[in-house]
Structure formats: structure tokens, C-alpha cells
Design a protein around this motif. Sequence first.
Motif, PDB file in Angstrom:
ATOM      1  N   VAL A   1     -42.804 -37.214  39.597  1.00  0.00           N
ATOM      2  CA  VAL A   1     -42.463 -36.349  38.447  1.00  0.00           C
ATOM      3  C   VAL A   1     -42.140 -34.942  38.933  1.00  0.00           C
ATOM      4  CG1 VAL A   1     -43.326 -35.299  36.321  1.00  0.00           C
ATOM      5  CG2 VAL A   1     -43.867 -37.693  36.841  1.00  0.00           C
ATOM      6  N   ASP A   2     -43.017 -34.411  39.802  1.00  0.00           N
ATOM      7  CA  ASP A   2     -42.807 -33.057  40.308  1.00  0.00           C
ATOM      8  C   ASP A   2     -41.472 -32.939  41.026  1.00  0.00           C
ATOM      9  OD1 ASP A   2     -45.182 -32.321  39.260  1.00  0.00           O
ATOM     10  OD2 ASP A   2     -46.316 -32.412  41.145  1.00  0.00           O
ATOM     11  N   ALA A   3     -41.166 -33.964  41.828  1.00  0.00           N
ATOM     12  CA  ALA A   3     -39.900 -33.943  42.573  1.00  0.00           C
ATOM     13  C   ALA A   3     -38.718 -33.951  41.612  1.00  0.00           C
ATOM     14  CB  ALA A   3     -39.837 -35.143  43.507  1.00  0.00           C
ATOM     15  N   ALA A   4     -38.851 -34.770  40.550  1.00  0.00           N
ATOM     16  CA  ALA A   4     -37.766 -34.852  39.574  1.00  0.00           C
ATOM     17  C   ALA A   4     -37.616 -33.519  38.846  1.00  0.00           C
ATOM     18  CB  ALA A   4     -38.062 -35.981  38.572  1.00  0.00           C
ATOM     19  N   LEU A   5     -38.767 -32.901  38.508  1.00  0.00           N
ATOM     20  CA  LEU A   5     -38.720 -31.631  37.792  1.00  0.00           C
ATOM     21  C   LEU A   5     -38.031 -30.555  38.623  1.00  0.00           C
ATOM     22  CD1 LEU A   5     -42.236 -31.465  36.066  1.00  0.00           C
ATOM     23  CD2 LEU A   5     -40.006 -31.575  34.927  1.00  0.00           C
ATOM     24  N   GLU A   6     -38.263 -30.605  39.928  1.00  0.00           N
ATOM     25  CA  GLU A   6     -37.659 -29.597  40.797  1.00  0.00           C
ATOM     26  C   GLU A   6     -36.142 -29.660  40.773  1.00  0.00           C
ATOM     27  OE1 GLU A   6     -39.008 -29.279  44.818  1.00  0.00           O
ATOM     28  OE2 GLU A   6     -41.093 -28.986  44.162  1.00  0.00           O
ATOM     29  N   GLN A   7     -35.619 -30.871  40.518  1.00  0.00           N
ATOM     30  CA  GLN A   7     -34.171 -31.046  40.470  1.00  0.00           C
ATOM     31  C   GLN A   7     -33.591 -30.540  39.149  1.00  0.00           C
ATOM     32  OE1 GLN A   7     -32.472 -32.438  43.150  1.00  0.00           O
ATOM     33  NE2 GLN A   7     -34.498 -32.266  44.114  1.00  0.00           N
ATOM     34  N   MET A   8     -34.469 -30.320  38.159  1.00  0.00           N
ATOM     35  CA  MET A   8     -33.973 -30.018  36.816  1.00  0.00           C
ATOM     36  C   MET A   8     -33.793 -28.521  36.601  1.00  0.00           C
ATOM     37  SD  MET A   8     -36.091 -32.592  34.386  1.00  0.00           S
ATOM     38  CE  MET A   8     -35.966 -34.360  34.534  1.00  0.00           C
ATOM     39  N   GLU A   9     -32.881 -28.223  35.733  1.00  0.00           N
ATOM     40  CA  GLU A   9     -32.641 -26.838  35.352  1.00  0.00           C
ATOM     41  C   GLU A   9     -33.416 -26.550  34.072  1.00  0.00           C
ATOM     42  OE1 GLU A   9     -28.895 -24.033  33.932  1.00  0.00           O
ATOM     43  OE2 GLU A   9     -28.603 -26.174  34.281  1.00  0.00           O
ATOM     44  N   CYS A  10     -34.106 -25.438  34.027  1.00  0.00           N
ATOM     45  CA  CYS A  10     -34.835 -25.068  32.810  1.00  0.00           C
ATOM     46  C   CYS A  10     -33.843 -24.490  31.805  1.00  0.00           C
ATOM     47  CB  CYS A  10     -35.926 -24.046  33.132  1.00  0.00           C
ATOM     48  SG  CYS A  10     -36.804 -23.494  31.665  1.00  0.00           S
ATOM     49  N   VAL A  11     -33.625 -25.217  30.722  1.00  0.00           N
ATOM     50  CA  VAL A  11     -32.672 -24.740  29.719  1.00  0.00           C
ATOM     51  C   VAL A  11     -33.385 -24.160  28.502  1.00  0.00           C
ATOM     52  CG1 VAL A  11     -30.785 -26.252  30.422  1.00  0.00           C
ATOM     53  CG2 VAL A  11     -32.471 -27.045  28.729  1.00  0.00           C
ATOM     54  N   TYR A  12     -34.636 -24.505  28.343  1.00  0.00           N
ATOM     55  CA  TYR A  12     -35.391 -23.909  27.237  1.00  0.00           C
ATOM     56  C   TYR A  12     -36.859 -23.812  27.614  1.00  0.00           C
ATOM     57  CZ  TYR A  12     -37.836 -22.995  22.984  1.00  0.00           C
ATOM     58  OH  TYR A  12     -38.654 -22.406  22.066  1.00  0.00           O
ATOM     59  N   ALA A  13     -37.441 -22.699  27.339  1.00  0.00           N
ATOM     60  CA  ALA A  13     -38.885 -22.539  27.535  1.00  0.00           C
ATOM     61  C   ALA A  13     -39.434 -21.755  26.360  1.00  0.00           C
ATOM     62  CB  ALA A  13     -39.172 -21.804  28.844  1.00  0.00           C
ATOM     63  N   ARG A  14     -40.695 -21.968  26.119  1.00  0.00           N
ATOM     64  CA  ARG A  14     -41.351 -21.197  25.062  1.00  0.00           C
ATOM     65  C   ARG A  14     -41.369 -19.735  25.505  1.00  0.00           C
ATOM     66  NH1 ARG A  14     -44.949 -23.346  21.397  1.00  0.00           N
ATOM     67  NH2 ARG A  14     -46.420 -21.888  20.453  1.00  0.00           N
ATOM     68  N   PRO A  15     -40.892 -18.841  24.666  1.00  0.00           N
ATOM     69  CA  PRO A  15     -40.905 -17.431  25.101  1.00  0.00           C
ATOM     70  C   PRO A  15     -42.330 -16.902  25.219  1.00  0.00           C
ATOM     71  CG  PRO A  15     -40.237 -17.605  22.794  1.00  0.00           C
ATOM     72  CD  PRO A  15     -40.338 -19.009  23.319  1.00  0.00           C
ATOM     73  N   ASP A  16     -42.546 -15.954  26.135  1.00  0.00           N
ATOM     74  CA  ASP A  16     -43.876 -15.345  26.302  1.00  0.00           C
ATOM     75  C   ASP A  16     -44.337 -14.673  25.020  1.00  0.00           C
ATOM     76  OD1 ASP A  16     -43.777 -16.096  28.896  1.00  0.00           O
ATOM     77  OD2 ASP A  16     -43.198 -14.127  29.669  1.00  0.00           O
TER      78      ASP A  16
END
Lengths: 363, 257
Positions: free
Chosen positions: B6-21
Motif C-alpha cells: 500500500v505504501d509503495a502504491a501511495l508513493e506513486q500517487m499524486e495528492c489531488v485533494y487533502a483536508r485543509p489544515d
Amino acid sequence: MNDFRLMKGNEALAEAAISAGCRAYFGYPITPQSEILEYLTDEGRRRGMIVLQAESEVAAINMIYGAAGAGARVMTSSSSPGISLMQEGLSYIASAELPCLVVNVNRGGPGLGTIQPAQGDYFQATKGGGHGDYHLIVLAPSSVQEMAEFVYDGFDLADRYRNPVMILADGALGQMMEKVEFPEYRVEDHVPPKPWATVGKPPERPANIITSLHIQPEKMEQINLRLQEKYRVIESREVRYEAIHTDDAEYLIVAYGLVARIAHKAVEVARAEGIRVGLIRPITLYPFPSGPIRSIAKKVAGVLTVEMNAGQMVEDVRLAVNGKAPVSFYGRMGGVIPAPEEIVRELKTLAAAHPHAQPAETY
Amino acid sequence: MGQDVVDAALEQMECVYARPDTLTDTRFHYCPGCGHSVVHRVIMEVVQEAGIREQTIGVAPVGCSVFAYNYMDVDMQEAAHGRASAVATGIKRVLPDRFVFSYQGDGDLAAIGTAETIHTCNRGENILMVFVNNAIYGMTGGQMAPTTLLGMKTSTSPAGRTVETAGFPLKITEMVAMLPGTYYVTRQSVHTPNAVRQLKKAITKSFQYQKERKGTCFIEVVSNCPSGWKMTPVQSNAWLVENMFPLYPPGDIKAPK
């Protein structure tokens, strides 16, 4: 020594607000206190104060909530019907523990009433006024000098206890002119830091929230207990009163504000006629000077409470006296001011019914 | 699948949305499908992206969004019912260099707070007023609001709102647009992703105008109340388009040229 100035009570109060560092004033015109708004609009703005004539007293008290919550020293003023409209806001302000000064230049009621002086707002001022268990600290001036002085005191008390403070005056004190001297007052020595204020959240602290909503009953009870604890501290520390000729008194008059000055005259007249009478003038109506009244009441043959209402403070006097002496009441209402001779007459009636030589009895 | 995979797959992904601080980790208490949480999030995204969190102060109303300050991680004040814009006025007057916004529902802003709303806008207070209109009192259990549509059934208009007993739905946004104090008045919604993007643009513009001291910015968000309307979220969004938009059409009502 500063120069004396000849001013109306309302103007003296407004001038004091400027020099006490009041940052913003929000208010709505109503007789007999509109001079406060007018004076601040002119002189206050010239000296940097933010002054806004709101669309109503309801809006004004909520502007006070916002500005006080943003950390500013703020004040509003009104008269009885307008103060009624502010009660909701005052309950929120007391619950959210926001410091502010509220001035009520009391006029005759109920309803639209009259624009003449009265003390019919005593219950509203001292018992809370709005919904829920809370208290304002209530200061009752009896001269133009005190209209000014109590502003400084009021702001300081508000900041010290994070509690709304009311100056409860009346139409005569607002309108009459007397000499007044303004004290030296360095604002920077008196305004404490307000780390709780909503000024914008820096990264190093959690968001500041000003609210009176605590939906969990246990939490709301804790808030109430903390408020009550604060009121007990205020009651133990901040009682103010003036005692005149009470050392040898056989009778005691209790009166506040304008009536206390008239009662003082009545005391002089009665003493000249051989009636040894003293006067207690509560300066803080909340916290009420119950202790001083109780200790003097033990030594006198009777207590007369005089007010410009149907008998409101007399309830607190009776609680303080607690049966140690008979308590009688004399009041004028609707904007009528009692004369000294009326008070002397009432005193004589009390004295005739309860001569001092009589042994102590239980009432 | 192991965590390392999972971690390896996540590293390949681009963060397109995150909860704002600028949003806390607290779970929204809103009913499923309710528009409030989306409006909260969009305001906080703008505050985050504009980098103005340290200068922003919000005012929460009484109503379903009374707890807005539990989610919006900025300094906030909770106002009495209807008084949010008066409270915001008080804040803005003593802190004129801060960004101040109020957040109210239809009962709060357009019934009990009508006087404060009109006069805040008429003074041109340099704040953003966000007005979420779902045509119902949600928190108290679905009573008729000033914006309730004619014929609409609520617990206090069980046979449907009639003009004879309750008058007309109040188009307060058009009213405030008539006042010279308002600079930007727009009606938006959050029923589709595209609508959410449009709302975000409107909020961004409003904070920019506030920085330029242009006057009051007023954004109505036509929203839903699946619980109060007694519909599924999907039904409520369809109903909103069919019934709310004819009376409350989305788009700018007053926009600077």
C-alpha cells in the motif's frame, strides 16, 4: 490637581470613557442619555474612538459582543426600554465572559413610560435581567463626579473579572450639570492582555472560540459553577458603599444614586430635629453591601429604604437585615423625585411606630 | 495486500485533494447529504489557499451550523440568533485589517436577523456574509422558514405554505443587492461538483474584495435539507434544482464589472 469642569452627567461619563481608553462605542439614541452618543460621535471620534450608531439596541449590544470578543475595551449606553432590548445580548456576554461597560440612564417605566428619572430597573440590573443565572457588576453613581469616576472603575472591573459591568444612573444624573474632575489614568496600566480574544489564529495556539453554547448538561453545569464561583469572589472583594452618620444612628436610611443625595439632606434635617439617623448608600448594587447593612441594622430601631420605584432594593435590604430590625419603604414612581421632607416624614412615622427605647424584638 | 505494498502504491500517487489544515479533525455532525459541511469545507479551503488563516475571524449562527467553530479551525465567535452580522460588524470595526465572515441560515439571517442583515449591508460593512438557504428550520425539526416555498410542507405549514397565512418566500438576497453598501452579491449552490467550484471562486473573490475594502460581499448558497425535506440526499438535490432554482436562480446578482 486637575482642572474642574462644569459638565452634564452624560457628557462627563462620555469624556471619562474616552480617557479610560474605550476603543469603541456602539449605541442607539434614546432620551435621557443621547448626549453620550453625541459627545462620543464628536469628541470621541476626534480622539480616535470608533463610534457607530447602530440600527437598534439589539444590534448595538451584539456589536459590543463582537468587539469585546475581539479584545477591545468597549462600551454601550441606553435608557430603560433600550436596556430591555439588550438583555438577550447581555446574557450571552455574561456567559461568554466578555468584558464591557453598559450604561443605563434609568427613566420611568414600565413600557415607554416617561423620560424623567427613576430607579425601576433595579431588579433588571442586579438580578441578571436576561435569561439564565448570571450577574452584572452594577455601579450606582450619585453625582456627576461619580458618573465620570465609575467609568474607569467599571472598565477595570470588567477586565479584571471578564464580566459585563453596568453603570446604573438615572435621568437626573445624566442631565444635571455639576463640577467634575477627571483623574489621572494611564490606559496602558489598566488594560490587561487578552489572550482569549479572537484576533486571528497564529500557528502556535489553538483557535480561540467565544461561545455561550455548551450542549452537554454536565459541561453547562460546570460553566455555571465557575460563573457562580466568580460571583462569590466578586461579592467578597468588590462591595462598595458609603456610610454617613451611622456610628451613633438609632435609625438607618438605605438609598442609592440620586435618592441617596436627597436622603442625605433628610438625614441632616432629621438630626437637627433630634432624630439620630444614619445613611447607607450602596455604591455597588451588585454585589450588594449586605454585611454593612446587617451590622448596622442590629443596632438600630428601624430601617427606611427610599427608592424611585415601587420597592425593589428594599427586598435586598430585608434579606440583609434578616429580621434584626423593622424595614419600611418609601418610594415615588414614574419619574417623580422624592423631596427631603417626604423622607423625614416617613422617618418620623417609622420612629413613632418603633421608638428606640423599646427592647429588641423579633420581626 | 501488505502495508508495504500500500505504501509503495501511495508513493506513486499524486495528492489531488487533502483536508485543509483549516478544518479540524472533528467529524461533521450534519445529516448525510447536507450541504453545510461542503460550504464549511469550501470556505476553509479558500482561507487555507489564500494564506489568511492568521487574519481570519468567523462568526457562527444559531441553527444547524451553530457548531461551525468545531470544524473551522480559525478564531470564531458564536452569535445570538440572527445577530451574526452585528457581531461581525463589532469585530471588523475594531480589527479592520482582519478578514471577517459571518455564516447564517435562512431563519437566522432572513427572519429574526433581518434588521441586522439589511443594516450591515446598507453600511457596507467590509465583511463576507455567507447565507445558506435550505428553506427550512433544520435544527428545530423542520419548521417553515422565511424562504420556504409556496406549497412546501413543513411542520408548521403541514398543508403547504400559503400566502394567506404566511406571506411570500423572502428573496432577501435580491433585497440586499439593491443596497449601495453591497459590492458583490451572488447566489451559488453545492449540489454538483461544478457548483462547488463556482462557490469556491465566489468566496475567493469575496475575500479579495474585502482586502480591497470594497464593501459587503454576500453569498447565498441554495442548499438542501434531506432530513427536513424528508428525502434522500440524491432526491433532495434533484428537488432543489426543480423547485428552489426557479425562485432562487443561481448566478451573480450584483457583480463588479
